[in-house]
Design a protein around this motif. Structure first.
Motif, short mmCIF file in Angstrom:
data_model
loop_
_atom_site.label_atom_id
_atom_site.label_comp_id
_atom_site.label_asym_id
_atom_site.label_seq_id
_atom_site.Cartn_x
_atom_site.Cartn_y
_atom_site.Cartn_z
N GLY A 253 21.46 4.42 -0.89
CA GLY A 253 22.81 4.77 -1.34
C GLY A 253 23.19 6.21 -1.15
O GLY A 253 24.21 6.68 -1.66
N LYS A 254 22.41 6.93 -0.40
CA LYS A 254 22.60 8.37 -0.22
C LYS A 254 24.01 8.74 0.22
O LYS A 254 24.60 9.69 -0.29
N SER A 255 24.58 7.99 1.13
CA SER A 255 25.88 8.37 1.69
C SER A 255 27.09 7.96 0.84
O SER A 255 28.20 8.41 1.09
N TYR B 221 0.81 -1.22 0.00
CA TYR B 221 0.00 0.00 0.00
C TYR B 221 0.84 1.27 0.00
O TYR B 221 0.34 2.34 -0.33
N ILE B 222 2.08 1.15 0.41
CA ILE B 222 2.90 2.36 0.55
C ILE B 222 3.33 2.87 -0.81
O ILE B 222 3.98 2.18 -1.58
N ARG B 223 2.92 4.09 -1.12
CA ARG B 223 3.32 4.75 -2.36
C ARG B 223 4.56 5.57 -2.04
O ARG B 223 4.57 6.32 -1.07
N ASP B 224 5.60 5.41 -2.82
CA ASP B 224 6.85 6.13 -2.55
C ASP B 224 6.73 7.55 -3.08
O ASP B 224 6.95 7.81 -4.26
N VAL B 225 6.35 8.47 -2.18
CA VAL B 225 6.11 9.85 -2.59
C VAL B 225 7.39 10.61 -2.89
O VAL B 225 7.38 11.60 -3.60
N ASP B 226 8.49 10.16 -2.35
CA ASP B 226 9.78 10.80 -2.63
C ASP B 226 10.83 9.69 -2.70
O ASP B 226 11.40 9.31 -1.69
N VAL B 227 11.08 9.19 -3.90
CA VAL B 227 11.95 8.04 -4.05
C VAL B 227 13.39 8.30 -3.61
O VAL B 227 14.13 7.37 -3.35
N PHE B 228 13.79 9.56 -3.50
CA PHE B 228 15.16 9.86 -3.11
C PHE B 228 15.31 10.15 -1.61
O PHE B 228 16.43 10.19 -1.11
#
Length: 121
Positions: free
Chosen positions: A117-119, A105-112
């Motif tokens: 891998g952000k770091s 059910y969870i819609r990824d409203v902000d994929v980033f």
């Protein structure tokens, strides 16, 4: 189930207003209405919810074909996840038995946001 009043929507306060303005003192909390908004005293059916959601979606300019009663559940789950609610707490509200179903059910409203891998990317 515990109902959190919250600072945003305030469901308990809104429920009290609904009861006061509708005059409901017994019977079903949500009832069908006649034209003009007068209560009939009959409980709403589960099939009434999608019709109401579609009606109000159209009033705010959304395409009713893109909206369903289930959109409310998906929206709640997504919002709860965005606000870092625990999965078990979300499941207590939605009454899902399977974590994998809730995750669907969870819609990824902000994929980033919080990207794995952000770091290092």
């Amino acid at each position: 189930m515990a109902v959190q009043d919250g600072d945003g929507i305030g469901p308990i306060m809104r429920l009290k207003r609904h009861l006061q303005s509708s005059g409901i003192t017994e019977g079903s909390l949500f009832q069908t209405t006649r034209r003009g908004g007068r209560l009939r005293g009959r409980p709403m059916r589960h099939s009434d919810i999608p019709l109401i959601v579609k009606h109000y979606a159209a009033l705010i300019g959304l395409n009713p074909k893109d909206i369903a009663g289930h959109s409310l559940r998906a929206g709640f789950v997504t919002s709860a996840a965005v606000h870092h609610a625990r999965l078990d707490k979300i499941m207590a509200v939605t009454r899902h038995k399977s974590p994998s179903t809730v995750m669907g059910y969870i819609r990824d409203v902000d994929v980033f946001a919080d990207h794995a891998g952000k770091s290092f990317l």
